[in-house]
Design a protein around this motif. Structure first.
Motif, PDB file in Angstrom:
ATOM      1  N   MET A  12      51.436 -20.887   8.852  1.00 58.13           N
ATOM      2  CA  MET A  12      52.666 -21.322   9.511  1.00 58.13           C
ATOM      3  C   MET A  12      53.075 -20.385  10.638  1.00 58.13           C
ATOM      4  O   MET A  12      53.766 -20.796  11.572  1.00 58.13           O
ATOM      5  N   LYS A  13      52.647 -19.131  10.586  1.00 55.00           N
ATOM      6  CA  LYS A  13      53.074 -18.178  11.629  1.00 55.00           C
ATOM      7  C   LYS A  13      52.386 -18.432  12.961  1.00 55.00           C
ATOM      8  O   LYS A  13      52.765 -17.831  13.970  1.00 55.00           O
ATOM      9  N   TRP A  14      51.372 -19.322  12.977  1.00 50.51           N
ATOM     10  CA  TRP A  14      50.717 -19.661  14.235  1.00 50.51           C
ATOM     11  C   TRP A  14      51.039 -21.082  14.683  1.00 50.51           C
ATOM     12  O   TRP A  14      50.659 -21.477  15.777  1.00 50.51           O
ATOM     13  N   LEU A  15      51.734 -21.857  13.843  1.00 50.72           N
ATOM     14  CA  LEU A  15      52.017 -23.260  14.165  1.00 50.72           C
ATOM     15  C   LEU A  15      53.130 -23.380  15.196  1.00 50.72           C
ATOM     16  O   LEU A  15      54.183 -22.762  15.070  1.00 50.72           O
ATOM     17  N   THR A  66      42.150 -20.409  19.171  1.00 52.93           N
ATOM     18  CA  THR A  66      42.989 -19.653  20.101  1.00 52.93           C
ATOM     19  C   THR A  66      44.289 -20.401  20.347  1.00 52.93           C
ATOM     20  O   THR A  66      44.272 -21.607  20.621  1.00 52.93           O
ATOM     21  N   VAL A  67      45.420 -19.700  20.233  1.00 56.70           N
ATOM     22  CA  VAL A  67      46.723 -20.317  20.496  1.00 56.70           C
ATOM     23  C   VAL A  67      47.479 -19.492  21.527  1.00 56.70           C
ATOM     24  O   VAL A  67      47.324 -18.266  21.599  1.00 56.70           O
ATOM     25  N   LYS A  68      48.291 -20.190  22.339  1.00 52.70           N
ATOM     26  CA  LYS A  68      49.131 -19.514  23.330  1.00 52.70           C
ATOM     27  C   LYS A  68      50.545 -19.427  22.787  1.00 52.70           C
ATOM     28  O   LYS A  68      51.169 -20.441  22.499  1.00 52.70           O
ATOM     29  N   LEU A  69      51.060 -18.206  22.646  1.00 51.56           N
ATOM     30  CA  LEU A  69      52.395 -17.976  22.116  1.00 51.56           C
ATOM     31  C   LEU A  69      53.171 -17.057  23.049  1.00 51.56           C
ATOM     32  O   LEU A  69      52.585 -16.329  23.861  1.00 51.56           O
ATOM     33  N   THR A  90      56.851 -17.913  17.189  1.00 55.28           N
ATOM     34  CA  THR A  90      56.659 -18.541  15.882  1.00 55.28           C
ATOM     35  C   THR A  90      57.077 -17.626  14.740  1.00 55.28           C
ATOM     36  O   THR A  90      57.013 -18.016  13.577  1.00 55.28           O
ATOM     37  N   GLY A  91      57.500 -16.401  15.080  1.00 58.51           N
ATOM     38  CA  GLY A  91      57.881 -15.430  14.064  1.00 58.51           C
ATOM     39  C   GLY A  91      56.781 -14.462  13.703  1.00 58.51           C
ATOM     40  O   GLY A  91      57.021 -13.481  12.985  1.00 58.51           O
ATOM     41  N   ALA A  92      55.577 -14.713  14.172  1.00 54.68           N
ATOM     42  CA  ALA A  92      54.457 -13.816  13.880  1.00 54.68           C
ATOM     43  C   ALA A  92      54.635 -12.498  14.631  1.00 54.68           C
ATOM     44  O   ALA A  92      55.234 -12.448  15.706  1.00 54.68           O
ATOM     45  N   ILE A 150      52.063 -37.360   8.236  1.00 52.81           N
ATOM     46  CA  ILE A 150      51.554 -36.673   7.055  1.00 52.81           C
ATOM     47  C   ILE A 150      52.345 -35.387   6.896  1.00 52.81           C
ATOM     48  O   ILE A 150      52.494 -34.615   7.842  1.00 52.81           O
ATOM     49  N   ARG A 151      52.867 -35.166   5.697  1.00 60.02           N
ATOM     50  CA  ARG A 151      53.724 -34.012   5.446  1.00 60.02           C
ATOM     51  C   ARG A 151      53.039 -33.016   4.517  1.00 60.02           C
ATOM     52  O   ARG A 151      52.501 -33.398   3.482  1.00 60.02           O
ATOM     53  N   LEU A 152      53.076 -31.763   4.916  1.00 66.98           N
ATOM     54  CA  LEU A 152      52.540 -30.686   4.098  1.00 66.98           C
ATOM     55  C   LEU A 152      53.680 -29.756   3.711  1.00 66.98           C
ATOM     56  O   LEU A 152      54.531 -29.422   4.543  1.00 66.98           O
ATOM     57  N   ASN A 153      53.705 -29.342   2.454  1.00 69.21           N
ATOM     58  CA  ASN A 153      54.706 -28.391   1.998  1.00 69.21           C
ATOM     59  C   ASN A 153      54.341 -26.980   2.460  1.00 69.21           C
ATOM     60  O   ASN A 153      53.206 -26.711   2.859  1.00 69.21           O
ATOM     61  N   GLU A 154      55.319 -26.074   2.388  1.00 69.66           N
ATOM     62  CA  GLU A 154      55.074 -24.697   2.797  1.00 69.66           C
ATOM     63  C   GLU A 154      53.924 -24.071   2.011  1.00 69.66           C
ATOM     64  O   GLU A 154      53.145 -23.294   2.555  1.00 69.66           O
TER      65      GLU A 154
END
Length: 231
Positions: A148-151, A174-177, A202-204, A137-141
């Motif tokens: 997107m900064k947490w993906l 909660t995400v580990k970056l 991720t750039g965040a 499944i594709r999602l556009n920006e």
């Protein structure tokens, strides 16, 4: 616009099992990709009372799906009781305030949540995969937005479907970056607290305590974008 694409390594049809003695077998069936019956894939729609509204309720109003963000039951001294709500439109993202008469019937939105794994980014599209069927499944920006900064590749997310259409997706709370760039903390500053901006893989950019250094893994709350702790 959301688009769907099946993985190229999925073989849908097999002709080896067709017998000329049984013409009904000419209706080929998928072999490697079992299709989920619609009645189990999409939940039934129910009607409930406005008195049952709570934060997180999914309701359908004017032919669109809404999520209740806030609610308040009001019983004035004179006149009929009512429920005041603040709702967000899943499709447009607009937030409005709406009042319902107490005890009135409200339609539940036909929303189904499915777990998909974010696998990679292809140009301006984010590709999610069902690990059971290998369906992509594709999602556009524009569909992903600030999330997107947490993906991060390999992350499990929840995609929300309304009447077979993707309307939103949810990140893990909660995400580990990994910190990839941050100024080193000054000696003595860590005892007095304080924070500094750090760029993640991720750039965040988030504010972290002064003792956090480049190369460290941290936990971030995706709802607030705030540093929680070292991982």
């Amino acid at each position: 616009m959301v688009s769907l694409r099946l993985a190229s390594n999925v073989h849908l049809f097999s002709s080896s099992s067709i017998s000329p003695r049984n013409p009904s077998q000419l209706l080929l069936r998928p072999r490697s990709l079992p299709l989920t019956p619609l009645r189990s894939r999409f939940s039934r729609i129910y009607a409930f009372s406005s008195n049952d509204i709570k934060v997180g309720s999914n309701i359908e109003v004017d032919g669109a799906p809404w999520r209740v963000l806030e609610f308040l039951h009001v019983k004035p001294g004179k006149g009929a009781a009512f429920v005041r709500t603040k709702m967000r439109n899943y499709v447009t993202g607009n937030t409005v305030e709406k009042t319902f008469r107490a005890g009135s019937t409200i339609q539940e939105a036909n929303i189904l949540k499915e777990t998909k794994q974010f696998t990679y980014k292809d140009g301006n599209q984010f590709v999610f995969m069902d690990l059971a069927s290998y369906e992509e499944i594709r999602l556009n920006e524009a569909d992903v937005g600030d999330k997107m900064k947490w993906l991060k590749e390999g992350m499990d997310c929840s995609l929300l479907f309304w009447n077979g259409r993707i309307i939103d997706f949810e990140l893990p709370i909660t995400v580990k970056l990994t910190v990839v760039d941050v100024d080193p903390g000054l000696r003595g500053d860590t005892a007095q607290g304080g924070s500094k901006p750090a760029t993640l893989d991720t750039g965040a950019v988030v504010n972290v305590p002064l003792f956090v250094n480049t190369g460290e893994d941290i936990l971030v709350d995706t709802r607030t974008g705030q540093y929680m702790s070292r991982a």
